[in-house]
Design an enzyme around this catalytic site. Sequence first.
Site, PDB file in Angstrom:
ATOM      1  N   GLY A  48       0.848  -1.206   0.000  1.00 44.63           N
ATOM      2  CA  GLY A  48       0.000   0.000   0.000  1.00 44.63           C
ATOM      3  C   GLY A  48       0.870   1.237   0.000  1.00 44.63           C
ATOM      4  CB  ALA A  49       4.133   1.718  -1.591  1.00 44.31           C
ATOM      5  CB  SER A  51      -2.060   7.287  -1.761  1.00 46.57           C
ATOM      6  OG  SER A  51      -2.873   6.165  -1.543  1.00 46.57           O
ATOM      7  CD  GLU A  76      -2.913   3.741  -6.842  1.00 39.94           C
ATOM      8  OE1 GLU A  76      -3.760   4.340  -7.520  1.00 39.94           O
ATOM      9  OE2 GLU A  76      -2.930   3.712  -5.593  1.00 39.94           O
ATOM     10  CG  ASP A 112      -5.342  -8.040  -5.878  1.00 38.35           C
ATOM     11  OD1 ASP A 112      -5.164  -7.635  -4.704  1.00 38.35           O
ATOM     12  OD2 ASP A 112      -6.357  -8.646  -6.249  1.00 38.35           O
ATOM     13  CG  LEU A 141      -2.681  -3.722   1.566  1.00 32.41           C
ATOM     14  CD1 LEU A 141      -3.144  -5.138   1.261  1.00 32.41           C
ATOM     15  CD2 LEU A 141      -2.135  -3.067   0.310  1.00 32.41           C
ATOM     16  CE1 TYR A 227      -8.454   8.494  14.427  1.00 32.51           C
ATOM     17  CE2 TYR A 227     -10.711   7.678  14.374  1.00 32.51           C
ATOM     18  CZ  TYR A 227      -9.803   8.692  14.623  1.00 32.51           C
ATOM     19  OH  TYR A 227     -10.250   9.918  15.077  1.00 32.51           O
ATOM     20  CE1 TYR A 237     -12.083   4.150  11.151  1.00 28.69           C
ATOM     21  CE2 TYR A 237     -11.485   2.797  13.038  1.00 28.69           C
ATOM     22  CZ  TYR A 237     -11.257   3.208  11.752  1.00 28.69           C
ATOM     23  OH  TYR A 237     -10.215   2.666  11.044  1.00 28.69           O
TER      24      TYR A 237
HETATM   25  P1  NAI Z   1      -4.910   5.163   1.120  1.00 25.42           P
HETATM   26  O1  NAI Z   1      -6.184   4.923   0.380  1.00 25.42           O
HETATM   27  O2  NAI Z   1      -4.272   6.485   0.996  1.00 25.42           O
HETATM   28  O3  NAI Z   1      -3.827   4.032   0.691  1.00 25.42           O
HETATM   29  C1  NAI Z   1      -4.202   2.711   0.478  1.00 25.42           C
HETATM   30  C2  NAI Z   1      -3.117   1.988  -0.280  1.00 25.42           C
HETATM   31  O4  NAI Z   1      -3.524   0.625  -0.456  1.00 25.42           O
HETATM   32  C3  NAI Z   1      -2.857   2.530  -1.697  1.00 25.42           C
HETATM   33  O5  NAI Z   1      -1.464   2.511  -1.931  1.00 25.42           O
HETATM   34  C4  NAI Z   1      -3.536   1.516  -2.611  1.00 25.42           C
HETATM   35  O6  NAI Z   1      -2.966   1.408  -3.915  1.00 25.42           O
HETATM   36  C5  NAI Z   1      -3.280   0.250  -1.811  1.00 25.42           C
HETATM   37  N1  NAI Z   1      -4.174  -0.859  -2.154  1.00 25.42           N
HETATM   38  C6  NAI Z   1      -5.515  -0.942  -1.976  1.00 25.42           C
HETATM   39  N2  NAI Z   1      -5.960  -2.157  -2.398  1.00 25.42           N
HETATM   40  C7  NAI Z   1      -4.874  -2.846  -2.841  1.00 25.42           C
HETATM   41  C8  NAI Z   1      -4.676  -4.133  -3.374  1.00 25.42           C
HETATM   42  N3  NAI Z   1      -5.684  -4.996  -3.535  1.00 25.42           N
HETATM   43  N4  NAI Z   1      -3.423  -4.496  -3.735  1.00 25.42           N
HETATM   44  C9  NAI Z   1      -2.374  -3.646  -3.581  1.00 25.42           C
HETATM   45  N5  NAI Z   1      -2.506  -2.412  -3.057  1.00 25.42           N
HETATM   46  C10 NAI Z   1      -3.736  -2.008  -2.694  1.00 25.42           C
HETATM   47  O7  NAI Z   1      -5.242   4.791   2.639  1.00 25.42           O
HETATM   48  P2  NAI Z   1      -4.630   5.231   4.062  1.00 25.42           P
HETATM   49  O8  NAI Z   1      -5.574   6.168   4.704  1.00 25.42           O
HETATM   50  O9  NAI Z   1      -3.203   5.563   3.967  1.00 25.42           O
HETATM   51  O10 NAI Z   1      -4.814   3.850   4.845  1.00 25.42           O
HETATM   52  C11 NAI Z   1      -3.765   2.961   5.158  1.00 25.42           C
HETATM   53  C12 NAI Z   1      -4.071   2.307   6.496  1.00 25.42           C
HETATM   54  O11 NAI Z   1      -4.071   3.307   7.511  1.00 25.42           O
HETATM   55  C13 NAI Z   1      -5.461   1.647   6.580  1.00 25.42           C
HETATM   56  O12 NAI Z   1      -5.349   0.456   7.306  1.00 25.42           O
HETATM   57  C14 NAI Z   1      -6.289   2.654   7.346  1.00 25.42           C
HETATM   58  O13 NAI Z   1      -7.378   2.065   8.024  1.00 25.42           O
HETATM   59  C15 NAI Z   1      -5.227   3.169   8.314  1.00 25.42           C
HETATM   60  N6  NAI Z   1      -5.531   4.434   8.983  1.00 25.42           N
HETATM   61  C16 NAI Z   1      -5.893   5.545   8.266  1.00 25.42           C
HETATM   62  C17 NAI Z   1      -6.205   6.731   8.923  1.00 25.42           C
HETATM   63  C18 NAI Z   1      -6.605   7.959   8.178  1.00 25.42           C
HETATM   64  O14 NAI Z   1      -7.122   8.881   8.812  1.00 25.42           O
HETATM   65  N7  NAI Z   1      -6.375   8.047   6.886  1.00 25.42           N
HETATM   66  C19 NAI Z   1      -6.132   6.829  10.401  1.00 25.42           C
HETATM   67  C20 NAI Z   1      -5.651   5.634  11.031  1.00 25.42           C
HETATM   68  C21 NAI Z   1      -5.398   4.481  10.348  1.00 25.42           C
END
Ligand code: NAI
Length: 399
Positions: A48-49, A51, A76, A112, A141, A227, A237
């Site tokens: 999940g690199a 974003s 992506e 994926d 992810l 979170y 949540y």
């Molecule tokens: P994001 O949407 O910015 O990043 C998600 C990443 O996962 C992206 O790089 C995307 O390409 C990748 N991804 C999604 N499905 C995929 C798949 N099948 N195969 C490969 N890559 C895949 O999300 P964010 O917010 O950075 O979330 C990351 C973690 O942080 C999650 O577990 C989220 O619950 C947690 N988190 C987020 C908070 C927030 O406020 N944004 C707060 C606390 C925890």
Amino acid sequence: MIIKPIIQGMVARSAHPLGCEQAVLEQIKIAKQSDPIKDGPKKVLILGASSGFGLASRIALTFGGCSADTIGVSLERGPCAKGGASAGWFNNHYFKQHAEASGHIAINIDGDAFAESTRLHVIEAIETYFEGEVDLIIYSLATGARPNPETGELWRSTIKPIGERIKSNLISLEDDRWSDVVLEPATEKEAQTTIKVMGGEDWESWIDTLINSESIAQGCQTIAFSYVGPEVTHPLYLDGTLGRAKIDLHQTSHSLNLKLANYRGGAYATVCKALVTKASVFIPGLTPYMIALYKVMKEKGLHEGCIEQMQRLYRDRLFGQKQVPLDCERLIRMDDWELLPEVQREVSTILTHMNSNNFAQIGDYDGFKSDFLKLNGFNFETIDYMLPVNTDVFINSNN
Ligand code: NAI
């Protein structure tokens, strides 16, 4: 072509490549100017690199003091003749360019993370570029669905309360409108499938795969993000479907910690601050809380974006310490500033008074929307968005 922001509900349908480069460069600048991460890892795998926290982790670990090499996995949309790529694809493209220009290895695997072929690709990349071992695995992810590895049938996550329906509010990024919403409670099946998608099972299976392929270095650590939030967000949540999945993730961290103890390493769930990302804007009802939080934390000089959170995580918590500081549930807490009583008191007062007429004045809606636009490469003053961009150059480019 001229690229303009297209937003549908809470989803961006367009991304500007030059703005995405700008966003990556701004994060690189912050990481370079911050107090450095000491004794950090050298060979990092990020699931999940492209974003949010995953990208910020990659930038902090490469440019924020420990000069790590990275392999990043993400899913992506690449560029094609019919249209531009997703913001995450451009982020990967420019991260790699700037990391390599500074002498770092930066391998992007666009695939994926749930597919066996992606795992094989990652193991091959670890063999080829990392001499066979990683010393940090970041599981970041965020997704709405995961296939059952045995049947291929999709489990889908839902974002709902559990037990009781709740009344809440949405603010649409498409037309900046506030609306009332009633969130119906999840069924038990919905709660269970959300755990399958966003809980710890896939994190554990990745670590098992890497143990079996002998890709774990001595001292290897792994983290995943969670979170918790203040009480006002709990019905949405922590006490809802996502919270159940996060509790599962916390439990997984304990079993992974035992497995990695064999390598003198560790596993930690890391509780972060609520921040604008592609994934978080999707959580119904969280936006009013987030714009109140942004307002208060900015006024108090406590606001952090993803890059500041990740730099502080690796510098002050995970590395360079005698021991990783943990709470009584073995969680790393990066939400410490968000949950300060003086912050939450003011957030509560704002929320009590917030309504459809005043949310943009009493909350930091402008800051929230600006961050969302920037995630997709828009709203940068240095970029002339009226100039056409030749997106054909990205087709067949080496990412
Ligand atoms: P994001 O949407 O910015 O990043 C998600 C990443 O996962 C992206 O790089 C995307 O390409 C990748 N991804 C999604 N499905 C995929 C798949 N099948 N195969 C490969 N890559 C895949 O999300 P964010 O917010 O950075 O979330 C990351 C973690 O942080 C999650 O577990 C989220 O619950 C947690 N988190 C987020 C908070 C927030 O406020 N944004 C707060 C606390 C925890």
